[in-house]
Design a protein around this motif. Structure first.
Motif, PDB file in Angstrom:
ATOM      1  N   GLN A  90       9.960  70.706  27.739  1.00  0.00           N
ATOM      2  CA  GLN A  90       9.509  70.929  26.366  1.00  0.00           C
ATOM      3  C   GLN A  90      10.260  72.069  25.668  1.00  0.00           C
ATOM      4  O   GLN A  90       9.956  72.404  24.527  1.00  0.00           O
ATOM      5  CB  GLN A  90       8.002  71.218  26.356  1.00  0.00           C
ATOM      6  N   GLY A  91      11.198  72.687  26.379  1.00  0.00           N
ATOM      7  CA  GLY A  91      11.961  73.791  25.800  1.00  0.00           C
ATOM      8  C   GLY A  91      11.132  75.050  25.581  1.00  0.00           C
ATOM      9  O   GLY A  91      11.354  75.794  24.632  1.00  0.00           O
ATOM     10  N   GLU A 104       6.561  84.522  28.818  1.00  0.00           N
ATOM     11  CA  GLU A 104       5.951  85.643  28.092  1.00  0.00           C
ATOM     12  C   GLU A 104       4.422  85.556  28.126  1.00  0.00           C
ATOM     13  O   GLU A 104       3.742  86.566  28.317  1.00  0.00           O
ATOM     14  CB  GLU A 104       6.437  85.657  26.639  1.00  0.00           C
ATOM     15  N   GLU A 105       3.900  84.356  27.962  1.00  0.00           N
ATOM     16  CA  GLU A 105       2.451  84.176  27.985  1.00  0.00           C
ATOM     17  C   GLU A 105       1.879  84.495  29.360  1.00  0.00           C
ATOM     18  O   GLU A 105       0.841  85.168  29.475  1.00  0.00           O
ATOM     19  CB  GLU A 105       2.103  82.741  27.580  1.00  0.00           C
ATOM     20  N   LEU A 106       2.553  84.037  30.396  1.00  0.00           N
ATOM     21  CA  LEU A 106       2.078  84.311  31.756  1.00  0.00           C
ATOM     22  C   LEU A 106       2.137  85.799  32.068  1.00  0.00           C
ATOM     23  O   LEU A 106       1.218  86.346  32.702  1.00  0.00           O
ATOM     24  CB  LEU A 106       2.904  83.524  32.774  1.00  0.00           C
ATOM     25  N   VAL A 107       3.194  86.460  31.637  1.00  0.00           N
ATOM     26  CA  VAL A 107       3.317  87.899  31.870  1.00  0.00           C
ATOM     27  C   VAL A 107       2.193  88.636  31.144  1.00  0.00           C
ATOM     28  O   VAL A 107       1.605  89.571  31.691  1.00  0.00           O
ATOM     29  CB  VAL A 107       4.716  88.411  31.432  1.00  0.00           C
ATOM     30  N   THR A 108       1.859  88.194  29.946  1.00  0.00           N
ATOM     31  CA  THR A 108       0.762  88.806  29.193  1.00  0.00           C
ATOM     32  C   THR A 108      -0.555  88.677  29.957  1.00  0.00           C
ATOM     33  O   THR A 108      -1.311  89.644  30.085  1.00  0.00           O
ATOM     34  CB  THR A 108       0.633  88.159  27.794  1.00  0.00           C
ATOM     35  N   MET A 167      -1.825  81.200  22.870  1.00  0.00           N
ATOM     36  CA  MET A 167      -0.872  80.677  23.852  1.00  0.00           C
ATOM     37  C   MET A 167      -0.629  79.184  23.664  1.00  0.00           C
ATOM     38  O   MET A 167      -1.432  78.486  23.054  1.00  0.00           O
ATOM     39  CB  MET A 167      -1.378  80.937  25.272  1.00  0.00           C
ATOM     40  N   SER A 168       0.456  78.731  24.258  1.00  0.00           N
ATOM     41  CA  SER A 168       0.778  77.307  24.196  1.00  0.00           C
ATOM     42  C   SER A 168      -0.278  76.505  24.961  1.00  0.00           C
ATOM     43  O   SER A 168      -0.922  77.015  25.873  1.00  0.00           O
ATOM     44  CB  SER A 168       2.155  77.046  24.804  1.00  0.00           C
ATOM     45  N   THR A 169      -0.416  75.269  24.569  1.00  0.00           N
ATOM     46  CA  THR A 169      -1.349  74.362  25.235  1.00  0.00           C
ATOM     47  C   THR A 169      -0.959  74.209  26.703  1.00  0.00           C
ATOM     48  O   THR A 169      -1.823  74.141  27.575  1.00  0.00           O
ATOM     49  CB  THR A 169      -1.337  72.982  24.539  1.00  0.00           C
ATOM     50  N   LEU A 170       0.334  74.183  26.955  1.00  0.00           N
ATOM     51  CA  LEU A 170       0.838  74.020  28.319  1.00  0.00           C
ATOM     52  C   LEU A 170       0.342  75.140  29.226  1.00  0.00           C
ATOM     53  O   LEU A 170      -0.212  74.888  30.297  1.00  0.00           O
ATOM     54  CB  LEU A 170       2.375  73.980  28.285  1.00  0.00           C
ATOM     55  N   THR A 171       0.526  76.375  28.797  1.00  0.00           N
ATOM     56  CA  THR A 171       0.090  77.528  29.597  1.00  0.00           C
ATOM     57  C   THR A 171      -1.421  77.521  29.768  1.00  0.00           C
ATOM     58  O   THR A 171      -1.933  77.699  30.875  1.00  0.00           O
ATOM     59  CB  THR A 171       0.538  78.842  28.930  1.00  0.00           C
ATOM     60  N   THR A 172      -2.140  77.299  28.679  1.00  0.00           N
ATOM     61  CA  THR A 172      -3.603  77.283  28.728  1.00  0.00           C
ATOM     62  C   THR A 172      -4.110  76.217  29.693  1.00  0.00           C
ATOM     63  O   THR A 172      -4.990  76.487  30.512  1.00  0.00           O
ATOM     64  CB  THR A 172      -4.183  77.035  27.314  1.00  0.00           C
TER      65      THR A 172
END
Length: 181
Positions: free
Chosen positions: A21-22, A29-33, A69-74
């Motif tokens: 998904q690029g 960044e979201e995971l680090v947060t 956050m992105s839907t993917l990370t969530t």
């Protein structure tokens, strides 16, 4: 199955989806947060990993925290909670970072010195080891006065020990061996 193996599997799945998904950088960044938030709020981490806390409550809190956050990370974080894998979040983040760094041709280096490196020294070390590793290096400097001087560089599972303490220890060992003979 060990938590490290579980973390790597989830990280690989997320990495592949993010790559498609690029979203490699954004997801990292979201995971680090999330990881920093858990690191700075031990009470939250303890609550999140406590077995008696209802999964529904954990998901509600996570959804509030991950609104931006992105839907993917969530979705992956919710999946970890639903499957009772909250305890692997930190390992999961590290595994994802490692995969993302490999894809970018970046290696993490932990450089231990007796005093804090200047920016010029860090850049010089980075350049020297980048050539050796064939990758760009991100340096984290750790100060440990007990090494006396010199530098200890750890890149992945490789260790380059040029500390004065190590040299003195080896010299002492050679002296003991020569006295035994």
């Amino acid at each position: 199955m060990s938590s490290a193996v579980v973390a790597k599997r989830y990280a690989k799945a997320l990495f592949e989806a993010a790559q498609e998904q690029g979203l490699l950088e954004q997801v990292e960044e979201e995971l680090v947060t999330v990881d920093q938030m858990l690191g700075h709020t031990p009470e939250l981490k303890k609550w999140l990993t406590h077995p008696t806390v209802d999964v529904k409550q954990k998901k509600e809190v996570l959804l509030k925290v991950s609104e931006s956050m992105s839907t993917l990370t969530t979705n992956v974080l919710i999946l970890l909670i639903e499957r009772g894998r909250e305890a692997v979040i930190t390992d999961f983040v590290r595994s994802y970072q490692k995969l993302a760094n490999e894809a970018r041709g970046v290696a993490e280096a932990v450089v231990t010195t007796a005093v804090t490196l200047t920016e010029a020294e860090a850049a010089q070390l980075s350049q020297a080891f980048s050539k050796k590793m064939g990758k760009e290096l991100r340096i984290t400097n750790i100060v440990d006065p007990t090494i006396i001087g010199g530098v200890v560089v750890r890149i992945g599972d490789r260790l380059y020990d040029g500390s004065i303490k190590s040299k003195l220890d080896r010299f002492e060992q050679q002296l003991r061996q020569s006295h035994v003979s």
